[in-house]
Write a protein that holds these residues in place. Sequence first.
Motif, PDB file in Angstrom:
ATOM      1  N   ASN A   1       0.818  -1.082   0.040  1.00 26.12           N
ATOM      2  CA  ASN A   1       0.064   0.011  -0.009  1.00 26.12           C
ATOM      3  C   ASN A   1       0.600   1.190  -0.011  1.00 26.12           C
ATOM      4  O   ASN A   1       0.428   2.297  -0.577  1.00 26.12           O
ATOM      5  CB  ASN A   1      -1.090  -0.082   1.076  1.00 26.12           C
ATOM      6  CG  ASN A   1      -2.149  -0.917   1.005  1.00 26.12           C
ATOM      7  OD1 ASN A   1      -2.543  -0.912  -0.161  1.00 26.12           O
ATOM      8  ND2 ASN A   1      -2.712  -1.620   2.027  1.00 26.12           N
ATOM      9  N   GLU A   2       2.004   1.094   0.763  1.00 31.21           N
ATOM     10  CA  GLU A   2       3.149   2.414   0.545  1.00 31.21           C
ATOM     11  C   GLU A   2       3.612   2.716  -0.876  1.00 31.21           C
ATOM     12  O   GLU A   2       3.617   3.757  -1.178  1.00 31.21           O
ATOM     13  CB  GLU A   2       4.236   2.179   1.521  1.00 31.21           C
ATOM     14  CG  GLU A   2       3.708   2.083   2.991  1.00 31.21           C
ATOM     15  CD  GLU A   2       5.123   1.979   3.760  1.00 31.21           C
ATOM     16  OE1 GLU A   2       5.973   1.775   3.274  1.00 31.21           O
ATOM     17  OE2 GLU A   2       4.771   1.699   5.014  1.00 31.21           O
ATOM     18  N   ILE A   3       3.618   1.640  -1.608  1.00 33.97           N
ATOM     19  CA  ILE A   3       4.247   1.858  -3.038  1.00 33.97           C
ATOM     20  C   ILE A   3       3.247   1.643  -4.288  1.00 33.97           C
ATOM     21  O   ILE A   3       3.858   1.483  -5.392  1.00 33.97           O
ATOM     22  CB  ILE A   3       5.442   0.909  -3.270  1.00 33.97           C
ATOM     23  CG1 ILE A   3       4.913  -0.607  -3.150  1.00 33.97           C
ATOM     24  CG2 ILE A   3       6.711   0.993  -2.279  1.00 33.97           C
ATOM     25  CD1 ILE A   3       6.164  -1.966  -3.460  1.00 33.97           C
ATOM     26  N   ARG A   4       2.018   1.538  -3.845  1.00 39.65           N
ATOM     27  CA  ARG A   4       1.134   1.398  -5.071  1.00 39.65           C
ATOM     28  C   ARG A   4       1.169   2.800  -6.000  1.00 39.65           C
ATOM     29  O   ARG A   4       1.204   3.832  -5.314  1.00 39.65           O
ATOM     30  CB  ARG A   4      -0.399   1.335  -4.671  1.00 39.65           C
ATOM     31  CG  ARG A   4      -0.735   0.080  -3.944  1.00 39.65           C
ATOM     32  CD  ARG A   4      -2.024  -0.327  -3.792  1.00 39.65           C
ATOM     33  NE  ARG A   4      -2.602  -0.831  -5.109  1.00 39.65           N
ATOM     34  CZ  ARG A   4      -3.909  -0.745  -5.580  1.00 39.65           C
ATOM     35  NH1 ARG A   4      -4.861  -0.307  -4.929  1.00 39.65           N
ATOM     36  NH2 ARG A   4      -4.268  -1.308  -6.791  1.00 39.65           N
ATOM     37  N   LEU A   5       1.300   2.491  -6.977  1.00 42.10           N
ATOM     38  CA  LEU A   5       1.283   3.617  -8.186  1.00 42.10           C
ATOM     39  C   LEU A   5       0.334   4.591  -7.990  1.00 42.10           C
ATOM     40  O   LEU A   5      -0.819   4.184  -7.790  1.00 42.10           O
ATOM     41  CB  LEU A   5       1.859   3.221  -9.516  1.00 42.10           C
ATOM     42  CG  LEU A   5       3.036   2.334  -9.515  1.00 42.10           C
ATOM     43  CD1 LEU A   5       3.195   1.752 -11.061  1.00 42.10           C
ATOM     44  CD2 LEU A   5       4.385   3.339  -9.094  1.00 42.10           C
ATOM     45  N   ALA A   6       0.525   5.863  -8.145  1.00 46.24           N
ATOM     46  CA  ALA A   6      -0.317   6.767  -8.445  1.00 46.24           C
ATOM     47  C   ALA A   6      -1.594   6.596  -9.433  1.00 46.24           C
ATOM     48  O   ALA A   6      -1.153   6.002 -10.429  1.00 46.24           O
ATOM     49  CB  ALA A   6       0.085   8.247  -8.737  1.00 46.24           C
ATOM     50  N   GLY A   7      -2.621   6.824  -9.109  1.00 53.88           N
ATOM     51  CA  GLY A   7      -3.831   6.245 -10.142  1.00 53.88           C
ATOM     52  C   GLY A   7      -4.616   5.111 -10.175  1.00 53.88           C
ATOM     53  O   GLY A   7      -5.529   4.721 -10.719  1.00 53.88           O
ATOM     54  N   LEU A   8      -3.785   4.350  -9.309  1.00 52.60           N
ATOM     55  CA  LEU A   8      -4.535   2.980  -8.936  1.00 52.60           C
ATOM     56  C   LEU A   8      -5.542   3.211  -7.854  1.00 52.60           C
ATOM     57  O   LEU A   8      -5.228   3.700  -6.690  1.00 52.60           O
ATOM     58  CB  LEU A   8      -3.415   1.943  -8.387  1.00 52.60           C
ATOM     59  CG  LEU A   8      -2.501   1.440  -9.335  1.00 52.60           C
ATOM     60  CD1 LEU A   8      -1.716   0.559  -8.609  1.00 52.60           C
ATOM     61  CD2 LEU A   8      -3.193   0.935 -10.474  1.00 52.60           C
TER      62      LEU A   8
END
Length: 218
Positions: free
Chosen positions: A114-121
Motif C-alpha cells: 500500500n505504501e508503494i502502489r502507483l498513483a492512479g490505482l
Amino acid sequence: MRFMRAFLVSVLLFAVGCATPPEVKQALVSLDRSYAENAKVMRQYGELVGTVSDRFDQLNRYVQYRAGLDLALLWATTNPPGKREAGVDPAAADAAYAGASAAVLGKEVLAVVNEIRLAGLPGRRGDDPAGGAVFTQGSADMDQLVRRLPRLVNAVAASVDRAAHAAPRERAAFDAYAKNVGALRQINATVKRYLDIDVTVAPQDVREIADAIREIQR
C-alpha cells in the motif's frame, strides 16, 4: 538380518563341546565386516535422505518467495480484476480476489504494498462488506517504488519464513537399525572371543546369548 541371527545361533550350537575350525572363525570375521558395511551404508542413506529433504524445503521456500513477490508487485503496479465467470457479479469477483490476495500477502507485506502502489490505482475493498479498502488508493511514483523494493523483498521473505515449517527429520528407523546392528556385532564379538581361545562354550552361555539374539528388534 534374520538370516544373520540364525547364523549366529548355529555357530553357538556348533561351538558347544568341540574345537573351532578356522573356517568358522573366518566366517565370524567376515560377518562382522558385513555388519560394519551395512551400518555404514544405512548411515550414508540417512544422511542422503536428510540432504534431499533440506533441498526440497529450500525449493519450496524459493517458490513461495517468487509467488509472494509476484503477487505483491502485481497489486503495487496494477489493478487486477477478479476471475470473470458466468452468473457471478464482477464487483463481487473483484472483491473476492482482493480479499484473497490480501490474506495471502499478510499484514506486513500488505502494508508495504500500500505504501508503494502507483498513483492512479484505485482503492480496492475485500469480500468483507463491513471492511474498508484492503488495497489503498495509489500515490507513489516509480522512483519511490524502486527505492522501496528491498523493503518489499525483505517483508515477503520474512512472511514466508514465519509460515514455513520444515518437516522434522525422521531418524527412528535409522537409529533402530544402527542399534540392532550394534547389538549383533557385540554378540558376534562375544562368540568370536570364545572361539579364538578354542574353549567349549557352556550350554547355559549358549542359551543366554541365543536369547539375546532373539530379543534384537526386527
